[in-house]
Every structure is written in structure tokens, then in C-alpha cells.
Enzyme design. Structure first.
Site, PDB file in Angstrom:
ATOM      1  N   LYS A 193       0.870  -1.176   0.000  1.00  0.00           N
ATOM      2  CA  LYS A 193       0.000   0.000   0.000  1.00  0.00           C
ATOM      3  C   LYS A 193       0.909   1.228   0.000  1.00  0.00           C
ATOM      4  O   LYS A 193       1.410   1.659   1.033  1.00  0.00           O
ATOM      5  CB  LYS A 193      -0.895   0.004   1.246  1.00  0.00           C
ATOM      6  CG  LYS A 193      -2.234   0.763   1.065  1.00  0.00           C
ATOM      7  CD  LYS A 193      -2.088   2.248   0.829  1.00  0.00           C
ATOM      8  CE  LYS A 193      -1.857   3.009   2.116  1.00  0.00           C
ATOM      9  NZ  LYS A 193      -1.816   4.509   1.865  1.00  0.00           N
ATOM     10  N   GLY A 246       6.177   5.271   8.878  1.00  0.00           N
ATOM     11  CA  GLY A 246       5.339   6.455   8.867  1.00  0.00           C
ATOM     12  C   GLY A 246       5.302   7.092  10.240  1.00  0.00           C
ATOM     13  O   GLY A 246       6.211   6.916  11.046  1.00  0.00           O
ATOM     14  N   SER A 247       4.230   7.798  10.526  1.00  0.00           N
ATOM     15  CA  SER A 247       4.151   8.553  11.773  1.00  0.00           C
ATOM     16  C   SER A 247       3.904   7.645  12.968  1.00  0.00           C
ATOM     17  O   SER A 247       3.346   6.546  12.844  1.00  0.00           O
ATOM     18  CB  SER A 247       3.032   9.590  11.680  1.00  0.00           C
ATOM     19  OG  SER A 247       1.765   8.962  11.730  1.00  0.00           O
ATOM     20  N   THR A 248       4.290   8.132  14.139  1.00  0.00           N
ATOM     21  CA  THR A 248       4.062   7.383  15.368  1.00  0.00           C
ATOM     22  C   THR A 248       2.579   7.216  15.635  1.00  0.00           C
ATOM     23  O   THR A 248       2.131   6.155  16.092  1.00  0.00           O
ATOM     24  CB  THR A 248       4.744   8.092  16.549  1.00  0.00           C
ATOM     25  OG1 THR A 248       6.155   8.103  16.325  1.00  0.00           O
ATOM     26  CG2 THR A 248       4.457   7.392  17.861  1.00  0.00           C
ATOM     27  N   GLY A 251       1.304   4.442  13.533  1.00  0.00           N
ATOM     28  CA  GLY A 251       1.862   3.199  14.045  1.00  0.00           C
ATOM     29  C   GLY A 251       1.085   2.667  15.227  1.00  0.00           C
ATOM     30  O   GLY A 251       0.824   1.454  15.340  1.00  0.00           O
ATOM     31  N   GLU A 269       8.445   1.383  11.854  1.00  0.00           N
ATOM     32  CA  GLU A 269       9.507   2.393  11.842  1.00  0.00           C
ATOM     33  C   GLU A 269       8.791   3.732  11.795  1.00  0.00           C
ATOM     34  O   GLU A 269       8.230   4.112  10.774  1.00  0.00           O
ATOM     35  CB  GLU A 269      10.438   2.202  10.653  1.00  0.00           C
ATOM     36  CG  GLU A 269      11.717   3.030  10.758  1.00  0.00           C
ATOM     37  CD  GLU A 269      11.718   4.265   9.875  1.00  0.00           C
ATOM     38  OE1 GLU A 269      11.358   5.354  10.389  1.00  0.00           O
ATOM     39  OE2 GLU A 269      12.046   4.134   8.690  1.00  0.00           O
ATOM     40  N   CYS A 304      13.043  10.730   8.176  1.00  0.00           N
ATOM     41  CA  CYS A 304      12.728  10.275   9.534  1.00  0.00           C
ATOM     42  C   CYS A 304      13.924  10.411  10.471  1.00  0.00           C
ATOM     43  O   CYS A 304      13.757  10.620  11.670  1.00  0.00           O
ATOM     44  CB  CYS A 304      12.230   8.832   9.502  1.00  0.00           C
ATOM     45  SG  CYS A 304      13.352   7.683   8.677  1.00  0.00           S
ATOM     46  N   GLU A 401       8.247  16.245  15.899  1.00  0.00           N
ATOM     47  CA  GLU A 401       8.787  16.019  14.563  1.00  0.00           C
ATOM     48  C   GLU A 401       8.087  16.945  13.572  1.00  0.00           C
ATOM     49  O   GLU A 401       6.868  16.884  13.407  1.00  0.00           O
ATOM     50  CB  GLU A 401       8.596  14.568  14.149  1.00  0.00           C
ATOM     51  CG  GLU A 401       9.222  14.249  12.810  1.00  0.00           C
ATOM     52  CD  GLU A 401       9.072  12.791  12.415  1.00  0.00           C
ATOM     53  OE1 GLU A 401      10.023  12.234  11.849  1.00  0.00           O
ATOM     54  OE2 GLU A 401       7.998  12.201  12.682  1.00  0.00           O
TER      55      GLU A 401
END
Length: 499
Positions: A193, A246-248, A251, A269, A304, A401
């Protein structure tokens, strides 16, 4: 195209390429429209022009792809193929990627705004990853456990089944390779994806994978949004593993979806706010300043592991920041198709406004704006190198971030203070420091809470070392043989040899 392509060369190639883009999903070895018929626009952030309207997959497409992937896995023409057979196919894929290197790079440049030289480097990294994982396939051994003479115990490695890979927009093809390389090498069926902000290189890769000889249904690509097709894959009872960069925040959602479904493995990650520490004993401050600027402004800061927190020993801080500002002057954004551009465009309007909002907050919080802080004139989404000095841990720009070309500079007086400041973060994806003192190097390396530490460099590494973080930066590892292990299952076999 000339041996050293110019801006005009790339513009001509871009015009020819955009006239014939693949915009459909790749399911069951065929390019097809989304089941709903819906599409979304992918836009060139350097110009504002719509590149194409791409198939927008949703739960129906995810269900079909999962069914196809499971059938392919059970059929076994990839999962049970001898390791040398999988190796040959993946090496063919790497060779095809190499022969289409310029096209793959150009797709990422047009789609998300990165400079063409950077995109070419990404493609080289992706090819290297596929080759490395292919060569690792027949070198990952099982085990024979120590037992008595009446028993034989084996520890086997087997593929997991279906891996859903959800990849980001900042390094579209390279992140794709980091996920699908080991997952395919281990014998899994893979559903990719790509980000809705950068789907084009993934769809082009699908055609190369089919040409390379990957069996039907082993690799599929579903463009679309995270809250539709991404969520459907994450909640699927048939998907065995989620691989995500991607973003926390996303995640954490994926971990919840895994718990709500089948407890699938989730390798993450996620975000970073990486500290880059400069000690006063550095031998060449001019060189370090150049690297510190590149560590945050490379790829428009959309990295990142960007060195977004610069910690400088106060005895050299003023002089060092002046050197960094001078280095950053040469890193202004330009046309992504111009090989001389160091930075390109911010990926889309949403991210562009987000970065500018952080800059406004930095000014309001009292940080000293030393460079940049504004957008550039023109139709594209360009933000120049931005440097804040006098940043403290309680400021938003020093904690969160930003994912843009914004650097926060902190000062410190002692090694202990530097370590405490570096570790005072929710993130732990990367950290780096510069020193000529070998005793300090050994001490600080061990005490930084990070998945990877760069000493007297930034972002060093190759396919032989793992990439990943700790704390809220995630738990998985890309690259190296460790990633191949993540996409395989251990099976213990206990045989009785008694008559």
C-alpha cells in the site's frame, strides 16, 4: 538523454512519461480499476499540476487482494520454491529496476518533489536492497538442536504467509524495497500500500515484478488512503504481518488494529527527532557544519532520521552556527528536475502548511530565527532552510517532529548535559555526535538511547546493518539479514529415533 542529463533533458523525459502513466491497481497479476471506480489526484508539488487520477482502493479491493495472496501462498510456487529459485527471480527484478532507473527516479521526483539526483540515489539504494536480500535467501540456515542419540530436533524457518507493507511518501521506492525485499525473499505473498501522495513508482515496479517472473498473486499493489484500504489490510484476519514506515500516531493505530483482529505481527519504523551533538574537540568545524546542515536539509527535511536537534557545546556554539548558516546558503530549494538543486518541493499543501505553522510557533515561543522562516515565491510548495537558535526542551519546535527543513539549535556545557538533552525525547530512531576523543566516543555511543548512532558522520550505513529505532520510533528493523528473519517463522521439529 545525454551522459550528464540537464534540466532540459529531464523536462523532456518528464513530458513523455506523464503522457502514459499507469494509474490502476495491480491485483492478481493484472492492472485494474478500483472496485468502486473511485480515483484520487496525485499532484506535482513543484508546479501544482495534477499528474494523474489514480485508482483509490478500499476494503473491497483489499479483500480481493488478500484472497489472491492467500491462494498464491497455499499454491506454493513461491513460498515453497527452492531458495535459489526465488533468488534468481529477485535478481532479475533488480536488473530490470536498474535498466529503468531513470524512469523510477523521475516518477518519485514528479510525485513528491524530491530533487532528481536524490531520487536517483534512492533508486540505487532500492536496487541494492533487492539484490542484497536476494543474495541472502540461500544463506539463512536453520538449526539442529543438541539432543541425545534417540532424538533429532530441528529448528526450521518458514514464511509467515501474507505481508501487508504500508510505506511512506518521502522515500517511496527505497522504503518499498526495504519492506518487500526481505518479505519476498522469505517466501511470503506481499501486498503493498503506497502512500496516496506518491503511488506512481510502486505501480511501475509492479510491472517490472511481473516481467521478472514473480508468480501470479505473490506481489500486488493497492493505491489508496490509509483510513480505507490501509485500515482494511490492518484489520484483515488473513494478513499475517504488517510492515509500516510512517508517523508514530498511525503506528499506534496499526497496533490496535492488530489486536482487534488476529494478533498479526507489526513491525514499525515511526517518527524521529534525532539529536546531532557537536563537541568542541572536533578537528574540522567547517566540515562538521556542512554535514550538520545536510543532515537536516537533505530531502527538504522530509527524513525520519533528519538531524533536526543540533546540540552544540557552548564554547564553540556561536562560531559553529555561523559556519552552518554559511553552508546552508548553498542548499536553497530549486526545480526538482534541475540536477543542481539540493532541495526540492514540500510534498503537498497539507505538509507545507504544517511546516509553516511550526515555524510560526517557534517565533512565538521565543526561539531566535537565524535563517529562513518563509515560503518561496512561485506556484510550487517551496520552503528554504530555516534555523532557530536558543531552542529549549519546552519549545514545540524542539520536541515534535516537523518533517521539514527546520533546524533547532541547543547549547550545552558538559558531556553529561549533552547526553541528558539527547535522550530527553519520546523518539529514538537515530542519534549522532562529533568528537576526536576515543574515550568519549565509546562512552557516549553506549549511553545514547537510539536504534542507531552515527559517529563523525550522519546517516552512514549500507545494507549490511539494520535500520530502526527504540521508544516511540518503533520496533522493527529494515535492511540486513535481521529484516529477513522478521519475515519468517520458527518451527521446532522433535523427532523420536527410538525403534
Amino acid at each position: 538523454m545525454s551522459l550528464t542529463p540537464t534540466l532540459a533533458d529531464w523536462q523532456a523525459k518528464a513530458a513523455a512519461l506523464t503522457a502514459n502513466l499507469e494509474i490502476r491497481a495491480f491485483i492478481d497479476d493484472e492492472f485494474v480499476a478500483a472496485a468502486s471506480g473511485e480515483t484520487f489526484a496525485t499532484v506535482n508539488p513543484a508546479t501544482g499540476d495534477t499528474l494523474a487520477d489514480v485508482a483509490s482502493c478500499d476494503a473491497a479491493d483489499a479483500d480481493k487482494a488478500v484472497t489472491v495472496a492467500r491462494a498464491a501462498f497455499e499454491r506454493g510456487d513461491w513460498a515453497r520454491l527452492a531458495p535459489t529459485g526465488r533468488k534468481l527471480v529477485m535478481l532479475r527484478l533488480a536488473t530490470l529496476m536498474e535498466s529503468h532507473r531513470d524512469t523510477l527516479a523521475l516518477l518519485d521526483t514528479l510525485d513528491m518533489g524530491k530533487p532528481i539526483n536524490s531520487a536517483q540515489s534512492d533508486v540505487s539504494g532500492a536496487i541494492g536492497c533487492i539484490r542484497h536480500q536476494a543474495e541472502s535467501i540461500d544463506k539463512l540456515y536453520g538449526e539442529v538442536a543438541p539432543t541425545g542419540d534417540d532424538t533429532l530436533a530441528l529448528v526450521l524457518r518458514e514464511p509467515l504467509g501474507i505481508v501487508a507493507a504500508i510505506v511512506p511518501w518521502n522515500f517511496p521506492l527505497m522504503m518499498t524495497a526495504w519492506k518487500i525485499g526481505p518479505a519476498l525473499a522469505a517466501g511470503n505473498s506481499v501486498i503493498l500500500k503506497p502512500s496516496e501522495k506518491s503511488p506512481l513508482s510502486a505501480l511501475y515496479l509492479a510491472s517490472l515484478a511481473r516481467e521478472a517472473g514473480l508468480p501470479r498473486g505473490v506481489f500486488q499493489v493497492l493505491p489508496g488512503f490509509g483510513h480505507t484500504v490501509g485500515k482494511a489490510l490492518a484489520l484483515s484476519m488473513e494478513v499475517n504481518c504488517l510492515a509500516f514506515t510512517g508517523s508514530t500516531g498511525v503506528g499506534k493505530q496499526l497496533l490496535q488494529y492488530a489486536g482487534q483482529s488476529n494478533l498479526k505481527r507489526v513491525y514499525l519504523e515511526c517518527g524521529g527527532k534525532s539529536p546531532n551533538i557537536v563537541f568542541a574537540d572536533c578537528k574540522d568545524l567547517d566540515r562538521v557544519a556542512r554535514h550538520a546542515a545536510e543532515a537536516i536539509f537533505y530531502n527538504q527535511g522530509e527524513v525520519c532520521i533528519a538531524g533536526s536537534r543540533l546540540l552544540v557545546e557552548n564554547s564553540v556554539r556561536d562560531a559553529f552556527v555561523d559556519k552552518l548558516l554559511a553552508a546552508a546558503e548553498s542548499m536553497q530549494p530549486g526545480d526538482p528536475l534541475d540536477p543542481s538543486s539540493f532541495m526540492g518541493a514540500i510534498v503537498d499543501r497539507t505538509q507545507y502548511e504544517r511546516v509553516l505553522d511550526y515555524i510560526r510557533q517557534g517565533v512565538e515561543e521565543g526561539a531566535r530565527l537565524r535563517m529562513g522562516g518563509t515560503s518561496l515565491d512561485g506556484p510550487g510548495l517551496f520552503i528554504g532552510p530555516t534555523v532557530f537558535d536558543g531552542v529549549t526542551d519546552d519549545m514545540v519546535i524542539g520536541r515534535e517532529e516537523i518533517f521539514g527543513p527546520v533546524l533547532s539549535v541547543f547549547g550545552f556545557d558538559t558531556e553529561e548535559e549533552a547526553i541528558a538533552m539527547a535522550n530527553n525525547s519520546d523518539y529514538g530512531l537515530a542519534a549522532g555526535f562529533w568528537s576526536q576523543d576515543i574515550d568519549r566516543i565509546m562512552r557516549v555511543t553506549r549511553r545514547l538511547h537510539s536504534g542507531q548512532v552515527f559517529v563523525n558522520n550522519w546517516a552512514g550505513g549500507d545494507q549490511t546493518v539494520p535500520f530502526g529505532g527504540v521508544k516511540q520510533s518503533g520496533n522493527g528493523r529494515d535492511k540486513s539479514h535481521h529484516s529477513l528473519e522478521e519475515y519468517s517463522e520458527l518451527k521446532s521439529v522433535w523427532m523420536s529415533l527410538s525403534p
